[in-house]
Every structure is written in C-alpha cells, then in structure tokens.
Design an enzyme around this catalytic site. Structure first.
Site, PDB file in Angstrom:
ATOM      1  N   GLU A 109     -41.942   2.006   8.614  1.00 42.04           N
ATOM      2  CA  GLU A 109     -42.246   3.428   8.774  1.00 42.04           C
ATOM      3  C   GLU A 109     -43.626   3.631   8.185  1.00 42.04           C
ATOM      4  OE1 GLU A 109     -40.069   6.047   9.842  1.00 42.04           O
ATOM      5  OE2 GLU A 109     -38.658   4.562  10.634  1.00 42.04           O
ATOM      6  N   CYS A 135     -46.033  11.941   5.555  1.00 44.50           N
ATOM      7  CA  CYS A 135     -46.462  11.047   6.640  1.00 44.50           C
ATOM      8  C   CYS A 135     -46.459  11.725   8.007  1.00 44.50           C
ATOM      9  CB  CYS A 135     -45.582   9.809   6.677  1.00 44.50           C
ATOM     10  SG  CYS A 135     -43.826  10.200   6.692  1.00 44.50           S
TER      11      CYS A 135
END
Lengths: 468, 479
Positions: B223, B257
């Site tokens: 990720e 993010c």
C-alpha cells in the site's frame, strides 16, 4: 538489444492510443486467435511433434483444446466480466453510486515455458487480451519450433504492435526483464521465479508466478487400486512426465506397494504397449540436459519397472522406483520426467507430516474410498490445488483458479480469474455536489461534547455514520 | 533446529528475530489458528483492546500527531472497530468452502475453493494512522488464520509503545508478536521468510520490501502512495468543492496517503476556489489555525523541514506560516507552481495544496496520465459526463467523484493501489481473501471410470471420433 526496448515501447504506444479499450476490439482479437488455431492446426501440431514428440491427438487434447475452450468461454463472458460491479453501500452513501470498475493494467509480459509450449504461452494471453492489455510474449527457447512458429503466425492474425513476440535465450529474457511492465506472468521454475520477481520489484510490477514443486500423491489402503493406478499412470506419464501438476511421487503403505507397481505396469502396457519407445503416444524429454538430469535421478534406486533411456532420441522408459529413501536426489527436486518414486509411509498422519515438512506443492493428490481420509488430507496440508481420486483434472475446471502457493507460486489464472489477474479493480464512489449541508457534521470544529472522547460519540449516529 | 543447552552462551551476532519467528511458526504448525473459535477469541481481544484503552490511545495519538479526539474517532477507532465487528459477524461465512460450477463431465464431482491461512504474516505499518494501518490489516490476517508479526512504525513512538506493551496482552502471544526497530532492524527482519507481507509506506521502500520478498517467493501487498490529483471542473459550486477538498486535504495535517495532493482547474475556477478555500479553512480551524484543537501537527522534524521547504514553491496564496517548536504548518494553498518544483515532484504528505492551472479537461487528463498512477483520484463537477470521463480516461487505486476519500469508508470496496501506488488490496472481505491461499479443490468419485475411458492412450481413430462427438455436442472439456 535496443530492439527489445523498441518493441516494448511500440506496444505501450499502441496501448496508449486506447485501441484495446472497447470490448469489441478485444473480442475481435480473440476471434482472430481462434482462427489462427483452427487454420494453423497442422503447423502447431508439427511444432509440438518436433519439440516434444507429441502427436495430433496429444497436441490437440492436451494443449490446444484448452486454449480454444478458454477463448470461447472468455468471448462469451467478457461483457459480464467487464461490467462495473455495484457494491453494498453504507447508510451515508445510499444516494451515491459505488462500484468496482475493471480496467486494463497496460502492457503485460508473458514468459512462456517449454512443456506445453502452446498452451502455457497462449492461454494466459487470452486473459490478458480480454482484460484490454497489450501483451509482449516471450516463448521458451527450449521448445524452439513452437517459439519460431509463434513469432511467425501471431503477427499474421493479431495486431502486430499490441501483441509482439520476442524470442531468444537467457540474454534476451534478461534484457526484456529490465523493461517496465504493468504485470509479469511467468511459468517455470522456482529458481527463475525469484529472478523474475526481483526484476519486477525494481518497477513495482505485480507478478503471477506459476512455478512447481513435488506434487505428492497419497494412495490409501482403502481405495480402488485398479482405477487409482490407471489415473495416476495417465497423469504421470503424459508428456513423458513433463507436467507441472503431474503426481510427482507416491506415498503409500508398504503393504500395497507391490500391488501399486503391478497395476501401474498394467496400465502402462495398456497405454503404451510393451515398448513405450514404439508408441506414437509416448513423449520425449525436451533436451539433453534434462534427459541427463532425469536419468541421474534413477541411479542407485530400486527399479521396479523401466529405468532405461536412449540419449539419441531423448527417450526415457516409464520408470517406477520402490522403497525410495526420502533423502535421495529423486526426492529432492521436481522430477519432471517419467520416473515415479514410491515412498512408504505407515499411516495417513505420517504421510501428512511428510508432505508438510516440504515446500507447498502446486498440486496434491489423494486416493481413497474414505471421505474422512480425503477431508483430513486436505485440511491438514496446503497446496495450490487438489484433486481427490484423480489427477490433474482440477486445472481443467474454468471456475477453479489455477495457481501455486509458497514455492509453487503466487497468483492464479484460468477463466474469470485470468481476467481479474490482468485487470485493475478500481474502487469507485460517485457522489453529488448538491446539498453540502448533509455533510455538516463531519466538518470541524467538532461539537464540545465529543471533545474528550465519550464512546461512542453521540453526535455520530451510526457505527459507520462518521463521515456524513 | 537444534535444542539449545540452557547454560550455553548466545552466539555472537545472533538474529534477534529468529526465536520469535520460529515460535510462531511452530504455533502455526500446531493448527491452533485454523480453528474458528481461536480466531474469534483473538478478534474479540482486539475489540477489547480498543475499548479498554481508548483514553490511552487518544492520548498517544495526540502526543504523536496532535490528533483531535474527533479525528481519532473518525479515522482510527471507528474504522478499526468496524473491521473487527465485520470480521466477527462474517468469519464463518468467509471461512466456508466456496463451491464453483463445473463442466458437464465433471458435474459428478464436487469442486470448491478452500480458503486457507498462509502461515506467518508480516505487517509493516506506517506512522500517519498508526492504529488503523496496523490493526485493520491485523484483523484480516488473524481472521484468515495466520500467525502475525507486527512491525509498527518507530516514528509514531507513543503508539509504537502501546502496541508493543499493551496489545499483546489481549492476544495469544504464541501466535502473535510485535517487533520493534528502525530501518536497519526492518531490513534484518526482511531477510527472514514470511508467507505474506503487507507493507504500507512509500514506493521507494516498497521496492526494497518486494525485492526482499522475492528471495523467498513471498507474496506481497504493498500500500504505497503518490500524488493524488483532484480535478475541479468549471461547472461546480466552489464553496462546496472547497469544503470537501480542504477537509480531506488538511485532515491529519495532510498526512494521508489518499488525500487530494494537488488541484487541477482552469484559471477562472482557481479564482473562485481561492476565497472559498479561505472560508473553509477559517470555518474549520478558526482565524488562527495554530490554536485550533482540530488541526494536527507534522510527525517529525525531518518531515517538518521537508514541508517547510515546499512552502517556498510557487507563491503562497493562503497560509504559509510554520512554527518549528510545534512542528506546525498552516493550512496552505500554493499557486503558480511549476511542474519541476519539488512540490509537484514528490507526494506532499502535509497541509499544502497547490492549485495547478490547466486550460481544459483534456489537458488535465494528459497531465494526470503523464504521471505515475496514483492511489486515489478525485473529480469534482456537476456534470456526470465530466466525472465519468475523468474516470474512464485515467487510472488509479481508487476514485471518488465529488468528494474526498469517502470511498475508504465502504468495507465493500477494496483498498489498494496500482502501478507505483501499490499492488494487492484489503479492507473487509478483501483482507480475508488477501491473507488466504485460495486452494482449488476437486473431489472426483472413484466410480464411473467408464467416462474416463476415452482419455487414455492409445489414441486411435475411433477414440478421436468419440471425443469429437463428445466435444461438439457439449463443448466441455474432455478430461
């Protein structure tokens, strides 16, 4: 060497034009692939005969037919697979659209292998094309005739820029692995699998690795040995043992070892006659190096059947070894040849322990009339796939993903799974710009009573109800 | 694995992780984690951990990131609790064998996909949502029946301490361990063999993790991140857009993010957005955002300095203040930035929003597609067509039309990147699936061997005809 990078660049440029996005285009390419297979069937058979001593029957029914089926199935299902998939909404998103949207990844590299050189190169390609990617193919140089054929016929039927074929050996493969792809699909050995993944890591390229290992075959005392041995012999000796999901070795109780040997011999005689070398249907080893490797595995073993080979024709007789020592070489590497070692174990538990002490295999087989034995064997081991009371056939079911685990690989394909493997599933939420008031509660400053943290905060009306 | 003499000296340079890993592998080998009851007990333990340590965790999150209770609830506690609850509710369903359709000749068989644990899973977590990004993956790994090694971020020190000292008390420590350390220790840890690694962090370190995993053929879920574009169309209400963009940008002081990283809009829309953004910022954080309890702080000196540097790019239109003593950066909007400037070259990960001018939707799409595929992508427009066009002509991990990272709140949507922003996905059932081996199983009956006759050699003309018939009439596989 810059030629390879040009080929990849061209494929990417072609992809970037958006040509592959419409389903119609992809279906047309798949139909062209189908036409290629139908029209060039004899060329394909000839190449397989030259590379591996396959005949019209084995070429078609062990390789080509699966590709044709995959194409049929894919063309039929593609519109359904490519659709946006709506997903369950939360209370806050009831008014919105939420779905998973499938997109192509971009340029996919498929590195083929030599044992089923047509199938293992083209079948993954079907999924990659269906998912809307450009596909660079690198067939195995060991199956030289097929590699040359594919380089010739594919451009005659498919878009030349989108689906190029790159041929060559280790230097060319190394070169192509330096390029950036959006997915790399590799079929082959564990050792090279690591190299491929390492190269992919430099570009953060996801990989599907179809590797191998020693697929165990446990034969219970309580089973129909005639049927079991017939099926095992069929799966083991097809393509002269050069099948990644072939039963690699047998585990059984010593009391039935002899019977197993006799019944395997009987089936072998039925299949290939007294002298398999004379049978049209019995394959040959791909090259001298593998021939020597496999012959080496027989050395020092108790040979119950076969054990001979002819270097000139790369023929190795169907061979059965008994009372094999687990420490011996034949039990240390994937055999990938027509040699069946039998290792004696005293119980199902011992067999399970034996299997679990080793790397997770690509396939696992268990023969028994007793469902509890089958259940236990499956529950207490791990592998890419399993067939109980037969061998190999689990990989022919469209709806079962085909792939390994641990040393036998990662990722999977076949049928819809191929489409998923070569697509990106993009999570989408589409909201409206109207009525921002509804979202008031989520914006700071937070109400005084929440600050300091009671649980759950009363201003938030539901478990999910945070981001209103 | 030789038995150790209790009186012997540990060997020089002994690997600090070896014992822990071996212990967990043995526990996995015992079959303990296979049992649904065991997994349920662990998940309930996680639930209790969250409930019983709420104040402690709120304090540590405030300490690490100046996170308000409000933000901590929204983006950490509630999401974790929901994942645990979903897993508890769904575990038995998820664990079931998944039957699949078969072709005609195999109709008599039973074909299914069995979900099995991989074995030993490593989760490497980051510092920005140190609770969420550690526990949500953990829920999936445990639900799937794995033993887990957790490596929390050493940067969010407070949370690291709680995870190392308190969390293990709620879980069976034979199957779960927390390991600590910085980059050196993590590198050493990665030399070991795991059965799956889930890493959340930067693309640069993602490559290192994948290369280490390659040595053991360990599958990875990465990720990562990137610059998440936010296209704002002329056809929109600027205040609504500004509210949404600002909120998602400045949440956690921009250290998210999936936050909108930069805006693409026409010069006209830019002029409408600027005052609207000013309004939104004032509304959320007051006239002196440094005094607002709702605005976070930058995690570390290093990141603070990096962000301070970015304030020099383009021209500051809103904000631009910073205070080193608090690692505070004001909610900032930049304009007139060049593509070559650092603020447009790296993921910002801070409370700075550049507005980049484009002359058309086409130009915006080109701009986006010239860059690495981002983790998230946003498009704001009253026109469905515009939103759909942005979606259709770009790629990203996830997408939200007309809002920020709301898509993250649906457990039914997988969370993951593509290209440089990552590979693999999790959340909800996707977590369970990610941490499971999907084993293809076919149970063939021993009887009815007659159906198999045609597949055996020798292959004569007769058998060829028979097969052709079988295949033509049902288009199913022979074998």
């Amino acid at each position: 060497m810059s030629k390879i990078s040009d080929v990849v660049k061209r494929a990417r440029a072609a992809y970037n034009t958006g040509l592959t996005r419409p389903l119609q285009f992809r279906i047309q390419q798949l139909e062209a692939l189908r036409r290629m297979i139908q029209e060039r069937r004899s060329d394909i058979t000839e190449a397989l005969a030259a590379d591996l001593h396959k005949n019209e029957w084995t070429a078609y029914y062990e390789e080509v037919i699966y590709v044709l089926e995959e194409i049929e199935y894919t063309i039929k299902k593609l519109p359904e697979w490519a659709k946006d998939e709506p997903v369950e909404k939360t209370p806050e998103t009831q008014q919105d659209e939420s779905y998973i949207h499938s997109e192509p990844l971009g340029v996919v590299l498929i590195i083929g292998t030599w044992n089923y050189p047509f199938n293992l190169t083209i079948q993954p390609m079907v999924g990659a094309i269906a998912a809307g990617n450009a596909v660079v193919l690198k067939p195995s140089e060991l199956s030289e005739n097929m590699a040359n054929l594919l380089a010739t016929i594919l451009p005659q039927y498919l878009d030349k820029d989108l689906y190029p074929v790159i041929n060559g050996g280790v230097p060319e493969t190394t070169e192509v692995l330096k390029e950036r792809f959006d997915h790399i699909f590799y079929t082959g050995s564990t050792g090279v699998g690591k190299i491929v993944m390492m190269a992919a890591a430099k570009h953060l390229t996801p990989v599907t690795l179809e590797l191998g290992g020693k697929s165990p075959c446990y034969v219970d005392k309580d089973c129909n040995l005639d049927v079991a041995c017939r099926r095992i012999a069929w799966g083991k000796f097809m393509n002269s043992g050069q099948t990644c999901v072939a039963p690699d070795y047998i585990l059984c109780d010593a009391s039935i070892q002899h019977q197993i040997v006799e019944k395997l011999k009987k089936s072998l005689k039925e299949f290939y006659g007294e002298d398999a070398k004379k049978s049209r249907d019995y394959g040959r080893i791909i090259n001298a190096r593998h021939f020597q490797r496999v012959m080496g595995l027989i050395e020092g073993q108790k040979v119950a059947h076969g054990g001979t080979g002819d270097m000139a024709s790369r023929y190795i007789a169907p061979t059965i070894l008994t009372d094999v020592d687990p420490q011996s070489q034949v039990m240390q590497e994937e055999i990938f040849g027509p040699v069946m070692p039998i290792v004696c174990v005293r119980s199902l538990e011992e067999a399970i322990q034996f299997i679990n002490q080793r790397e997770k295999p690509l396939a696992l087989y268990v023969f028994s009339n007793n469902n509890n034995v089958i259940k236990k064997m499956i529950s207490e081991t791990s592998s890419g796939g399993v067939t109980a009371n037969d061998v190999i056939v689990h990989i022919t079911v469209h709806s079962l993903p085909f792939g390994g685990v641990g040393n036998s690989g990662m990722g999977a394909y076949h049928g819809k799974k191929s489409f998923e493997t070569f697509s990106h599933s993009r999570s989408c939420l589409v909201r409206s710009l109207l009525n921002d008031d509804a979202h008031k509660a989520r914006y700071p400053p937070s109400p005084a009573k929440v600050r300091g943290g009671e649980w759950p905060p009363h201003s938030l009306t539901s478990a999910q109800g945070v981001l209103r | 694995m030789s038995a150790k003499d209790p009186g012997s000296e540990p060997s020089l340079g002994m690997d600090p992780f070896e014992d822990t890993l071996r212990r967990l592998r043995e526990a996995f080998g015992s079959g303990l984690t296979r049992l649904a009851e065991f997994r349920v007990a662990q998940l309930e333990g996680l639930s209790r951990f969250l409930r019983e340590n709420r104040q402690l965790l709120l304090d540590t999150l405030a300490q690490d990131l100046h996170k308000s209770a409000f933000e901590a609830d929204m983006a950490e506690f509630i999401l974790c609790q929901n994942e645990v609850d979903l897993a508890l509710r769904s575990l038995h369903t998820w664990m079931k064998d998944e039957p699949v359709a078969t072709n005609l000749l195999t109709k008599l068989d039973s074909a299914f996909i069995r979900k099995e644990p991989f074995g030993l899973v490593l989760i490497i977590a980051p510092w920005n949502y140190p609770l969420n990004l550690t526990l949500v993956p953990l829920v999936g790994a445990i639900a799937a029946g794995n033993c887990v090694i957790l490596k929390p971020s050493e940067v969010s020190k407070g949370t690291e301490k709680v995870l190392a000292e308190v969390l293990p008390q709620y879980l069976d420590q034979s199957c779960f361990a927390v390991v600590l350390g910085g980059p050196e220790e993590t590198k050493q840890l990665l030399e070991h063999r795991f059965d799956h690694i889930l890493f959340t962090g930067s693309p640069c370190v993602g490559k290192i993790v994948m290369a280490a995993a390659a040595k053991h053929l360990t599958p990875v879920t990465l990720e990562l991140g990137g610059k998440n574009p936010c296209y704002v169309d002329d056809d929109c209400d600027p205040q609504t857009v500004a509210n949404r963009v600002a909120w998602f940008r400045y949440f956690n002081a921009g250290q998210t993010c999936v936050a909108p990283d930069y805006v693409l809009c026409s010069p006209e829309t830019r002029e409408r957005l600027l005052p609207a953004l000013q309004n939104a910022i004032a509304r959320f954080y007051g006239d002196d955002p440094q005094r607002s309890p709702n605005l976070g702080r930058i995690i570390s000196q290093k990141h603070f300095e990096r962000l301070q540097g970015l304030l020099g790019c383009g021209r500051v239109a809103i904000g631009g203040q910073s205070d080193e003593s608090e690692r505070y950066i004001a909610p900032t909007v930049l304009v007139d930035v060049q593509e070559t400037e650092p603020v447009m070259q790296e993921e910002i990960f801070g409370p700075i929003l550049p507005l980049v001018s484009v002359r058309s939707l086409d130009e915006a799409i080109d701009f986006i597609n010239r860059r690495e595929k981002p983790l998230a992508l946003y498009a704001f427009s009253n026109s469905t067509q515009v939103v759909q066009r942005v979606l259709a002509q770009t790629s990203s991990g996830g997408f939200c039309g007309n809002d920020g990272f709301m898509h993250m709140t649906l457990a039914s949507l997988p969370f993951g990147g593509v290209g440089n922003s990552g590979m693999g996905r999790y959340h909800g059932k996707f977590s369970f699936d990610t941490f499971s081996n999907h084993r293809a199983c076919l149970l063939s009956p021993s009887g009815l061997e007659i159906l198999n006759e045609i597949r055996y050699p020798p292959y004569s003309n007769w058998s060829q005809q028979l097969i052709r018939w079988a295949l033509d009439s049902q288009s199913c596989t022979l074998l």
